[in-house]
Each structure stands twice: as C-alpha cells, then as structure tokens.
Design a protein around this motif. Structure first.
Motif, PDB file in Angstrom:
ATOM      1  N   ALA A  11      43.238  -8.352 -25.133  1.00  0.00           N
ATOM      2  CA  ALA A  11      44.043  -9.529 -25.023  1.00  0.00           C
ATOM      3  C   ALA A  11      43.271 -10.081 -24.854  1.00  0.00           C
ATOM      4  CB  ALA A  11      45.198  -9.052 -23.716  1.00  0.00           C
ATOM      5  N   SER A  12      44.270 -11.477 -25.428  1.00  0.00           N
ATOM      6  CA  SER A  12      44.465 -13.088 -26.270  1.00  0.00           C
ATOM      7  C   SER A  12      45.034 -13.497 -25.253  1.00  0.00           C
ATOM      8  CB  SER A  12      44.304 -13.618 -27.063  1.00  0.00           C
ATOM      9  OG  SER A  12      44.196 -14.818 -27.421  1.00  0.00           O
ATOM     10  N   LEU A  13      44.399 -14.255 -24.002  1.00  0.00           N
ATOM     11  CA  LEU A  13      45.405 -14.687 -22.929  1.00  0.00           C
ATOM     12  C   LEU A  13      45.997 -16.068 -22.922  1.00  0.00           C
ATOM     13  CD1 LEU A  13      44.758 -13.336 -19.134  1.00  0.00           C
ATOM     14  CD2 LEU A  13      45.553 -12.499 -21.059  1.00  0.00           C
ATOM     15  N   ALA A  14      46.808 -16.977 -22.816  1.00  0.00           N
ATOM     16  CA  ALA A  14      47.294 -18.326 -22.854  1.00  0.00           C
ATOM     17  C   ALA A  14      46.649 -19.356 -21.556  1.00  0.00           C
ATOM     18  CB  ALA A  14      48.981 -18.558 -22.828  1.00  0.00           C
ATOM     19  N   GLY A  15      46.186 -20.563 -22.574  1.00  0.00           N
ATOM     20  CA  GLY A  15      45.361 -21.219 -21.178  1.00  0.00           C
ATOM     21  C   GLY A  15      46.659 -22.237 -20.704  1.00  0.00           C
ATOM     22  N   ASP A  16      48.070 -21.686 -21.555  1.00  0.00           N
ATOM     23  CA  ASP A  16      48.531 -22.972 -20.882  1.00  0.00           C
ATOM     24  C   ASP A  16      49.782 -21.759 -19.810  1.00  0.00           C
ATOM     25  OD1 ASP A  16      50.078 -21.338 -22.892  1.00  0.00           O
ATOM     26  OD2 ASP A  16      51.078 -22.938 -23.706  1.00  0.00           O
ATOM     27  N   ASN A  17      48.894 -20.788 -19.406  1.00  0.00           N
ATOM     28  CA  ASN A  17      50.359 -20.388 -18.789  1.00  0.00           C
ATOM     29  C   ASN A  17      49.120 -19.488 -17.420  1.00  0.00           C
ATOM     30  OD1 ASN A  17      50.915 -17.166 -17.059  1.00  0.00           O
ATOM     31  ND2 ASN A  17      52.009 -16.613 -18.744  1.00  0.00           N
ATOM     32  N   GLN A  18      49.926 -20.798 -16.088  1.00  0.00           N
ATOM     33  CA  GLN A  18      48.974 -20.416 -15.121  1.00  0.00           C
ATOM     34  C   GLN A  18      49.199 -19.226 -14.462  1.00  0.00           C
ATOM     35  OE1 GLN A  18      48.134 -22.981 -12.873  1.00  0.00           O
ATOM     36  NE2 GLN A  18      47.467 -21.617 -11.122  1.00  0.00           N
TER      37      GLN A  18
END
Length: 190
Positions: free
Chosen positions: A89-96
């Motif tokens: 899974a690739s997580l979004a860097g702009d999601n706290q």
C-alpha cells in the motif's frame, strides 16, 4: 457474516509504503471467543481462488468513518501466492493519519494488521473432535487495517455464531446417539 483476523505489517524504504501478509495459508491460529473458550482455525491454500479482492480499503483500527489510507486497485495491491495474500500500500504524504500510521509502523509501535472478510455458505467446516475450524473459501476481503493490538473481540464475537452452531449440532448428534442406544436396549430386552 463479516469476520476479522490479524497479521503483521512492515514499512519499506523511500515512499510511505506498507507491506504485509494479512492472510497466511495452512497456518493454525488460536482464536479466543468471548466466553473464554478457544479453538484452532486454519485458512486453507486455495481459499482465495474466487475471492473478491476489488474495492478493498486499508484503514486504521477498523474505523470505516475515516478517509481510507489506501484502496485497491489504485493505491493498494493484493497478490495471492502459495504462502497467502500479500499487500503493498502506498500512503499519501498529505494525509495526517497516513503519516502517523507510517511513522508508528516504521518505529515498531504498530506491527499488527487485521482483515475483515466473509465466508460463503459451505466455505468452512468445524471439527468438534479437534476443535478446529477450517476455512476453504473466502468470499470477500472488505478491508485491511493497521491496528495497535493483535487481539480483537470482533473476531471472536462474529466467529462465535458459527462455532456455537457447530457445537450445538455436535451435542444434538451425541444426544441422538444416546437416545437410539436406549431404544435399542428396550427392544432387545422386550
């Protein structure tokens, strides 16, 4: 009935990527039910052959009310192998939440995963002699969660219904055997 199970989780170098094996085949696992009883469960190789793995989400702690951390097929992939189901899974860097989860996994503060799934009718069996539930088919994997603790009462509560039905059926068959023996003895003695 939707069920939940646990597994391990890791981070990778570079992007905020999580990898793990949420489902491992042919490995016995001890499940605890709310009554304090335990049983063994095994997910057999081939259980995912016709499983719906589309539109599954990666979330934190089974909280479906928050923004997903990833979703198949765009930001999370599942691969069925001889070992089981692997996840990337690739997580979004702009999601706290994604940043917090990634950081906690990387530090080792979070290492557990859980997955929610359903078993179709006839997709599992229970052997009261060995106290083992064997899952041969999973219909759908709904979500994979990063969780703080590897013990989940939801798993046992949802699994307990199927287990209790099997235990009741085993007790009913035993009672029927006793009743039949009593009747046979009466016939022989008469």
């Amino acid at each position: 009935m939707k069920e939940i199970r646990t597994a391990n989780l890791e981070t990778t170098q570079g992007e905020m990527t999580l990898t793990g094996w949420p489902i491992v085949f042919d490995v016995p696992t001890t499940i605890n039910d709310p009554d304090g009883r335990t049983y063994t469960e095994v997910i057999k190789s081939g259980a995912l052959d016709s499983c719906d793995l589309h539109d599954s989400t990666l979330i934190y702690n089974h909280d479906e009310n928050r923004v997903p951390l990833a979703r198949t097929p765009k930001t999370m992939t599942f691969t069925v192998t001889e070992r089981g189901l692997s996840m990337v899974a690739s997580l979004a860097g702009d999601n706290q939440t994604a940043r917090e989860v990634y950081s906690a996994v990387k530090r080792g503060d979070l290492s557990g995963m859980s997955f929610a799934f359903t078993v179709p009718e006839g997709g599992s069996s229970y052997d009261p002699a060995t106290n083992t539930r064997t899952i041969t088919r999973i219909a759908k994997v709904y979500e994979v969660s990063v969780v703080p603790f590897p013990a989940y009462p939801q798993t046992s509560v949802e699994a307990r219904g199927a287990m209790q039905t099997a235990r009741d059926e085993a007790a009913r068959r035993e009672a029927l055997k006793v009743t039949t023996l009593i009747r046979l003895r009466r016939i022989v003695n008469d």
